[in-house]
Design a protein around this motif. Structure first.
Motif, mmCIF file in Angstrom:
data_model
loop_
_atom_site.group_PDB
_atom_site.id
_atom_site.type_symbol
_atom_site.label_atom_id
_atom_site.label_comp_id
_atom_site.label_asym_id
_atom_site.label_seq_id
_atom_site.Cartn_x
_atom_site.Cartn_y
_atom_site.Cartn_z
ATOM 1 N N ARG A 29 0.851 -1.181 0.000
ATOM 2 C CA ARG A 29 0.000 0.000 0.000
ATOM 3 C C ARG A 29 0.890 1.235 0.000
ATOM 4 N NH1 ARG A 29 -2.352 3.127 4.240
ATOM 5 N NH2 ARG A 29 -4.219 4.232 3.568
ATOM 6 N N ILE A 30 0.672 2.104 -0.964
ATOM 7 C CA ILE A 30 1.438 3.343 -1.013
ATOM 8 C C ILE A 30 0.632 4.415 -0.300
ATOM 9 C CG2 ILE A 30 2.583 5.033 -2.455
ATOM 10 C CD1 ILE A 30 2.680 2.978 -4.683
ATOM 11 N N ASN A 31 1.132 4.865 0.823
ATOM 12 C CA ASN A 31 0.404 5.837 1.624
ATOM 13 C C ASN A 31 0.310 7.195 0.916
ATOM 14 O OD1 ASN A 31 2.254 4.075 3.717
ATOM 15 N ND2 ASN A 31 0.130 4.243 4.338
ATOM 16 N N ILE A 32 1.477 7.667 0.453
ATOM 17 C CA ILE A 32 1.546 8.985 -0.172
ATOM 18 C C ILE A 32 2.389 8.881 -1.438
ATOM 19 C CG2 ILE A 32 2.318 11.386 0.089
ATOM 20 C CD1 ILE A 32 2.032 10.999 3.125
ATOM 21 N N MET A 33 1.961 9.545 -2.483
ATOM 22 C CA MET A 33 2.771 9.706 -3.698
ATOM 23 C C MET A 33 2.836 11.180 -4.026
ATOM 24 S SD MET A 33 1.749 6.546 -6.216
ATOM 25 C CE MET A 33 3.330 6.603 -7.077
ATOM 26 N N GLY A 34 3.892 11.577 -4.699
ATOM 27 C CA GLY A 34 3.973 12.985 -5.028
ATOM 28 C C GLY A 34 5.227 13.357 -5.772
ATOM 29 N N TRP A 35 5.485 14.660 -5.769
ATOM 30 C CA TRP A 35 6.611 15.225 -6.502
ATOM 31 C C TRP A 35 7.318 16.267 -5.649
ATOM 32 C CZ3 TRP A 35 7.798 13.214 -11.212
ATOM 33 C CH2 TRP A 35 6.825 12.446 -11.824
ATOM 34 N N TYR A 36 8.635 16.212 -5.704
ATOM 35 C CA TYR A 36 9.496 17.233 -5.140
ATOM 36 C C TYR A 36 10.359 17.763 -6.270
ATOM 37 C CZ TYR A 36 8.344 15.982 -0.304
ATOM 38 O OH TYR A 36 7.697 15.780 0.886
ATOM 39 N N ARG A 37 10.992 18.899 -6.044
ATOM 40 C CA ARG A 37 11.896 19.438 -7.062
ATOM 41 C C ARG A 37 13.107 20.079 -6.393
ATOM 42 N NH1 ARG A 37 8.129 24.444 -9.330
ATOM 43 N NH2 ARG A 37 8.357 25.823 -7.493
ATOM 44 N N THR A 49 1.699 16.545 -3.220
ATOM 45 C CA THR A 49 1.530 15.154 -2.803
ATOM 46 C C THR A 49 0.051 14.806 -2.773
ATOM 47 O OG1 THR A 49 1.484 15.736 -0.459
ATOM 48 C CG2 THR A 49 3.627 15.117 -1.382
ATOM 49 N N VAL A 50 -0.211 13.497 -2.838
ATOM 50 C CA VAL A 50 -1.588 13.020 -2.762
ATOM 51 C C VAL A 50 -1.590 11.721 -1.960
ATOM 52 C CG1 VAL A 50 -1.370 11.888 -5.023
ATOM 53 C CG2 VAL A 50 -3.642 12.348 -4.083
ATOM 54 N N THR A 51 -2.523 11.611 -1.029
ATOM 55 C CA THR A 51 -2.616 10.408 -0.215
ATOM 56 C C THR A 51 -3.427 9.338 -0.944
ATOM 57 O OG1 THR A 51 -4.668 11.023 0.897
ATOM 58 C CG2 THR A 51 -2.614 11.882 1.835
ATOM 59 N N SER A 52 -3.456 8.147 -0.361
ATOM 60 C CA SER A 52 -4.210 7.053 -0.962
ATOM 61 C C SER A 52 -5.712 7.337 -0.979
ATOM 62 C CB SER A 52 -3.936 5.748 -0.215
ATOM 63 O OG SER A 52 -4.255 5.890 1.150
ATOM 64 N N TYR A 93 11.487 15.141 -8.807
ATOM 65 C CA TYR A 93 11.639 13.786 -8.289
ATOM 66 C C TYR A 93 10.287 13.218 -7.888
ATOM 67 C CZ TYR A 93 16.608 14.857 -7.984
ATOM 68 O OH TYR A 93 17.895 15.194 -8.276
ATOM 69 N N CYS A 94 10.020 12.040 -8.354
ATOM 70 C CA CYS A 94 8.845 11.310 -7.915
ATOM 71 C C CYS A 94 9.118 10.758 -6.512
ATOM 72 C CB CYS A 94 8.561 10.167 -8.885
ATOM 73 S SG CYS A 94 7.135 9.160 -8.461
ATOM 74 N N TYR A 95 8.106 10.740 -5.697
ATOM 75 C CA TYR A 95 8.246 10.343 -4.294
ATOM 76 C C TYR A 95 7.112 9.412 -3.901
ATOM 77 C CZ TYR A 95 7.610 10.870 0.772
ATOM 78 O OH TYR A 95 7.419 10.625 2.101
ATOM 79 N N ALA A 96 7.451 8.453 -3.050
ATOM 80 C CA ALA A 96 6.423 7.578 -2.490
ATOM 81 C C ALA A 96 6.763 7.280 -1.039
ATOM 82 C CB ALA A 96 6.302 6.289 -3.291
ATOM 83 N N TYR A 97 5.748 7.285 -0.224
ATOM 84 C CA TYR A 97 5.908 6.891 1.180
ATOM 85 C C TYR A 97 5.101 5.620 1.382
ATOM 86 C CZ TYR A 97 5.471 6.823 6.243
ATOM 87 O OH TYR A 97 5.494 6.436 7.558
ATOM 88 N N ILE A 98 5.852 4.558 1.660
ATOM 89 C CA ILE A 98 5.245 3.264 1.966
ATOM 90 C C ILE A 98 5.718 2.933 3.359
ATOM 91 C CG2 ILE A 98 4.983 0.863 1.251
ATOM 92 C CD1 ILE A 98 5.877 1.775 -1.564
ATOM 93 N N GLN A 99 4.850 3.107 4.292
ATOM 94 C CA GLN A 99 5.209 3.056 5.707
ATOM 95 C C GLN A 99 6.132 1.886 6.025
ATOM 96 O OE1 GLN A 99 1.783 3.175 8.224
ATOM 97 N NE2 GLN A 99 2.952 3.743 10.022
ATOM 98 N N PRO A 100 7.279 2.106 6.658
ATOM 99 C CA PRO A 100 7.775 3.373 7.199
ATOM 100 C C PRO A 100 8.873 4.019 6.366
ATOM 101 C CG PRO A 100 8.988 1.614 8.207
ATOM 102 C CD PRO A 100 8.102 0.965 7.164
#
Length: 114
Positions: A29-37, A49-52, A93-100
């Motif tokens: 489960r990907i909690n958060i996906m998004g973009w940084y620069r 960013t966008v949450t699930s 940069y694409c980003y994903a937070y998959i706990q933790p």
């Protein structure tokens, strides 16, 4: 987990670009996906960013111009960038937070000429 970004390039001020990123690998489960620069000489900063569940967050500098969207089934995230400005020039940069853990893509260059 791997993040593969695409869609960067060179555009004139006022133009538009769309960035896309696909996550692959062992994803429960990907909690958060998004973009940084990150612009030359500057720190990496959040773009959007966008949450699930679909909650979004934007940097003040891009509100009203950029739109983030996500497909939870395909594990993809996109960033529609309109009315681009020279100050939007950066590596995105694409980003994903998959706990933790945090995951980062390889970066894609966006250059906006004046």
């Amino acid at each position: 987990v791997q993040l593969q970004a695409s869609g960067g390039g060179l555009v004139q001020a006022g133009g538009a670009l769309r960035l896309s990123c696909a996550a692959s690998g062992s994803i429960a489960r990907i909690n958060i996906m998004g973009w940084y620069r990150q612009a030359p000489g500057k720190q990496r900063e959040l773009v959007a960013t966008v949450t699930s569940s679909g909650s979004t967050r934007y940097a003040d500098s891009v509100k009203g111009r950029f739109t983030i969207s996500r497909d939870n089934v395909k594990s993809t995230v996109s960033l529609q960038m309109n009315t681009l400005k020279p100050e939007d020039t950066a590596v995105y940069y694409c980003y994903a937070y998959i706990q933790p853990y945090d995951y980062w893509g390889q970066g894609t260059q966006v250059t906006v000429s004046s």
